[in-house]
Design a protein around this motif. Structure first.
Motif, mmCIF file in Angstrom:
data_model
loop_
_atom_site.group_PDB
_atom_site.id
_atom_site.type_symbol
_atom_site.label_atom_id
_atom_site.label_comp_id
_atom_site.label_asym_id
_atom_site.label_seq_id
_atom_site.Cartn_x
_atom_site.Cartn_y
_atom_site.Cartn_z
ATOM 1 N N PRO A 69 45.133 52.610 36.462
ATOM 2 C CA PRO A 69 45.527 54.020 36.574
ATOM 3 C C PRO A 69 45.261 54.521 37.992
ATOM 4 N N LEU A 70 46.319 54.710 38.770
ATOM 5 C CA LEU A 70 46.140 55.012 40.192
ATOM 6 C C LEU A 70 46.166 56.502 40.507
ATOM 7 N N VAL A 71 47.282 57.165 40.252
ATOM 8 C CA VAL A 71 47.426 58.579 40.595
ATOM 9 C C VAL A 71 47.689 59.371 39.316
ATOM 10 N N GLY A 72 46.803 60.319 39.020
ATOM 11 C CA GLY A 72 46.985 61.135 37.828
ATOM 12 C C GLY A 72 47.012 60.328 36.550
ATOM 13 N N GLY A 73 46.332 59.186 36.551
ATOM 14 C CA GLY A 73 46.292 58.356 35.371
ATOM 15 C C GLY A 73 47.540 57.528 35.156
ATOM 16 N N GLU A 74 48.503 57.609 36.072
ATOM 17 C CA GLU A 74 49.742 56.843 35.949
ATOM 18 C C GLU A 74 49.450 55.355 36.166
ATOM 19 N N PRO A 75 49.778 54.511 35.197
ATOM 20 C CA PRO A 75 49.440 53.093 35.333
ATOM 21 C C PRO A 75 50.341 52.367 36.324
ATOM 22 N N VAL A 76 49.744 51.505 37.119
ATOM 23 C CA VAL A 76 50.470 50.656 38.051
ATOM 24 C C VAL A 76 50.255 49.215 37.622
ATOM 25 N N VAL A 77 51.333 48.466 37.444
ATOM 26 C CA VAL A 77 51.224 47.059 37.068
ATOM 27 C C VAL A 77 50.706 46.273 38.265
ATOM 28 N N ILE A 78 49.619 45.535 38.074
ATOM 29 C CA ILE A 78 49.052 44.782 39.183
ATOM 30 C C ILE A 78 49.076 43.272 38.970
ATOM 31 N N TYR A 79 49.278 42.815 37.735
ATOM 32 C CA TYR A 79 49.249 41.368 37.511
ATOM 33 C C TYR A 79 49.879 41.027 36.175
ATOM 34 N N ARG A 80 50.518 39.868 36.132
ATOM 35 C CA ARG A 80 51.034 39.315 34.877
ATOM 36 C C ARG A 80 50.302 37.993 34.649
ATOM 37 N N ALA A 81 49.443 37.955 33.641
ATOM 38 C CA ALA A 81 48.581 36.792 33.400
ATOM 39 C C ALA A 81 49.252 35.812 32.465
ATOM 40 N N GLU A 82 49.026 34.527 32.745
ATOM 41 C CA GLU A 82 49.572 33.441 31.961
ATOM 42 C C GLU A 82 48.439 32.684 31.265
ATOM 43 N N PRO A 83 48.730 31.804 30.318
ATOM 44 C CA PRO A 83 47.681 31.071 29.594
ATOM 45 C C PRO A 83 46.681 30.390 30.522
ATOM 46 N N GLY A 84 45.404 30.477 30.106
ATOM 47 C CA GLY A 84 44.305 29.974 30.914
ATOM 48 C C GLY A 84 43.570 31.082 31.645
ATOM 49 N N PHE A 85 44.133 32.299 31.599
ATOM 50 C CA PHE A 85 43.544 33.455 32.275
ATOM 51 C C PHE A 85 42.430 34.066 31.430
ATOM 52 N N TRP A 86 41.325 34.455 32.098
ATOM 53 C CA TRP A 86 40.199 35.122 31.442
ATOM 54 C C TRP A 86 39.886 36.424 32.175
#
Length: 226
Positions: A69-86
């Protein structure tokens, strides 16, 4: 969501890929005792920014979308995780609320290691703090890498890097062009000419909610373009 009640889980594929696969056998045995499998449908949140920490999560199948949540709580997509991600260790060990939101981008299967089990483990065997420190280091390195790519590389280089990452061990990435644009932080109008060019060169093929990599070697040629 579905939680098994038996005492010992099968960890596959997480015992063979990603952070957990690199940990000592006694740590893996502990994870098999305390872990619980959870299933999420596409669009369902695992947790949201501001939630209390409840443990760490490992992605076995599917895909996870991470937003901030960057500005005013508006979400910004920062990553797309694939299998093996923790993920999830930072909030738990710092006793702070979640700083990011975690959502299943597609139907996903996730292993949850709950907070109380983590706390008991490190209290009884402090040596295992090193395993969680290593997870912190992995996720910090990923964040720094993404920032560096955004600052230094062309859009084409970033597209190629992301598609190569998303298709490791397979040929297709399950995401739309809009999804990819959000991941890269660019407008679709900026992304489209790049995808058209890569398609014309035979590097990729655009499908319905999928991008297929046909020539990873060609993508690799552009991945360091500045």
């Amino acid at each position: 969501m579905n939680n098994p009640t038996h005492k010992q889980l099968q960890l596959a594929p997480l015992d063979a890929t990603g952070w957990l696969s690199e940990q000592p056998e006694d740590f893996k045995n502990w994870a098999a005792r305390v872990g619980r499998w959870q299933h999420y449908r596409a669009g369902q949140f695992v947790y949201m920014a501001g939630d209390a920490a409840d443990g760490v999560y490992g992605l076995a199948s599917g895909g996870l979308e991470i937003t901030f949540p960057l500005v005013g709580g508006e979400p910004v997509v920062i990553y797309r995780a694939e299998p093996g991600f923790w993920v999830g260790e930072q909030a738990g060990f710092s006793a702070s609320p979640r700083t990011i939101s975690l959502m299943a981008a597609v139907e996903s299967r996730i292993l949850h290691l709950p907070s109380r089990a983590l706390e008991a483990l490190v209290a009884e065997q402090p040596k295992h703090l090193l395993s969680f420190y290593k997870l912190c280091a992995i996720n910090l390195t990923n964040a720094i890498t993404l920032l560096s790519e955004t600052l230094a590389l062309t859009v084409r280089a970033r597209v190629c890097r992301r598609l190569l990452k998303l298709t490791e061990g397979r040929s297709e990435a399950d995401l739309t062009q809009d999804d990819l644009a959000k991941l890269l932080g660019v407008a679709r109008a900026t992304l489209r000419p790049c995808l058209n060019d890569l398609t014309a060169q035979g590097a990729i093929e655009l499908g319905y909610r999928k991008i297929r990599v046909l020539n990873p070697a060609l993508l690799a040629l552009y991945k360091d373009e500045q």
